[in-house]
Scaffold this motif. Structure first.
Motif: not given
Length: 342
Positions: A2, A4-9, A11-12, A14
């Motif tokens: 979760k 990692d998913e939060h970090g991906q969001r 980055r998206t 940004c």
């Protein structure tokens, strides 16, 4: 996982912010090319069905149908431009007289409130000084020349867009964009025309001067949501105040009745006819006016709503941009269940 998913969001988001800033800079610096192109696309979407109708009903080849339609549009644009130029020239010629009347009116009102403003200051406000009139004339002439130049560019691109567009719609997204723009433009033209004619009848009955020019400006300003109608109501105010033929009652009616007409059409008739065809929140419309007006000036204000509506349709078709589309429509419900655990 979760996290990692939060970090991906993050980055998206940004990357989306960086991309949005880059697109904004591109739109600003390429305005001279993009504005005629967007106008041509808007006109091609609006006038395309007329060309298709000429092909089907009158049995004209597409090239000839396009030529006939654009000839009518060019003649109408030439007539409107000539009318605006003639009316503007007449208004500039008579402006010193109106300025003197306005100057006397303002001087009396200011003295009534205890303010003593020099005549030179009031003349500079109203543009009565001889040095300011040539500048105003030069500004108007340059604006007209720029409009003619851009109009020829738009007409040239419009020819290629209409000729290159086959009959019928291709693709659900583009079809939805065209359908939304056509409905908006068609209803907006009808509502603006009815509003302008109603206001024109009232002003003509009250013997306000320059009624045809005011009617045309009311029609154009009604394409600017929220901001245009109040400007259209206040626009005749200098002519009404400076008129020596209108009584106090007629002057009040010349402002009050058009305001009531604008309120009736804007708050009751237009929402019922438009429905939720654009599906844009009023705050989104206001922000789009500010954004496109800042980037592209007056033309951007007129293009703000159809361009923003087209962007929202594209966002609706892209799964990862649907939250942004919902935000533009005012559906801002938070998905708390999707938040990562602390």
């Amino acid at each position: 996982m979760k996290i990692d998913e939060h970090g991906q969001r993050i980055r998206t988001v940004c990357l989306c912010v960086i991309a949005s800033v880059s697109v904004g800079v591109m739109l600003y610096w390429l305005a001279d090319v993009l504005i005629p192109f967007v106008l041509a696309v808007l006109f091609s979407v609006t006038l395309g069905p007329v060309v298709d109708w000429l092909q089907r009903t009158v049995k004209l080849p597409r090239v000839l149908a396009t030529f006939v339609l654009l000839s009518v549009v060019a003649a109408l644009a030439f007539f409107i431009g000539t009318f605006i130029a003639a009316s503007g020239k007449q208004l500039l010629a008579e402006w010193p007289t109106y300025s003197e009347r306005l100057q006397a009116f303002l001087q009396d009102r200011l003295k009534g409130f205890g303010f003593d403003v020099p005549d030179e200051r009031i003349r500079s406000w109203l543009g009565t000084d001889k040095e300011q009139l040539p500048k105003l004339v030069s500004t108007v002439v340059n604006a007209l020349l720029g409009l003619i130049r851009d109009g020829a560019f738009v007409l040239l691109m419009l020819v290629f867009l209409i000729l290159g567009e086959p009959s019928g719609d291709r693709g659900d997204t583009w079809a939805a964009i065209k359908q939304g723009i056509r409905k908006y433009v068609g209803l907006k033209v009808l509502i603006s025309l009815m509003t302008a004619l109603a206001v024109g009848i009232v002003l003509a009955a009250l013997h306000v001067e320059f009624v045809p020019l005011l009617v045309l400006l009311v029609f154009l300003l009604n394409f600017v949501p929220n901001v245009g109608p109040p400007i259209a109501v206040l626009m005749p105010l200098p002519l009404i105040v400076a008129s020596t033929e209108l009584t106090t009652t007629e002057s009040i009616l010349a402002i009050a009745i058009p305001a009531a007409i604008q309120l009736t059409f804007g708050e009751f008739i237009e929402p019922k006819m438009m429905g939720r065809s654009l599906d844009l929140h009023p705050v989104t419309v206001l922000l789009s006016l500010i954004f496109w007006g800042t980037l592209w000036g007056v033309i951007g204000v007129f293009l703000a709503v159809p361009v923003t509506a087209a962007v929202k349709v594209v966002f609706d078709e892209l799964e990862f941009m649907k939250p942004m589309a919902n935000l533009m429509a005012g559906r801002m419900r938070l998905q708390l269940s999707e938040r990562p655990d602390a």
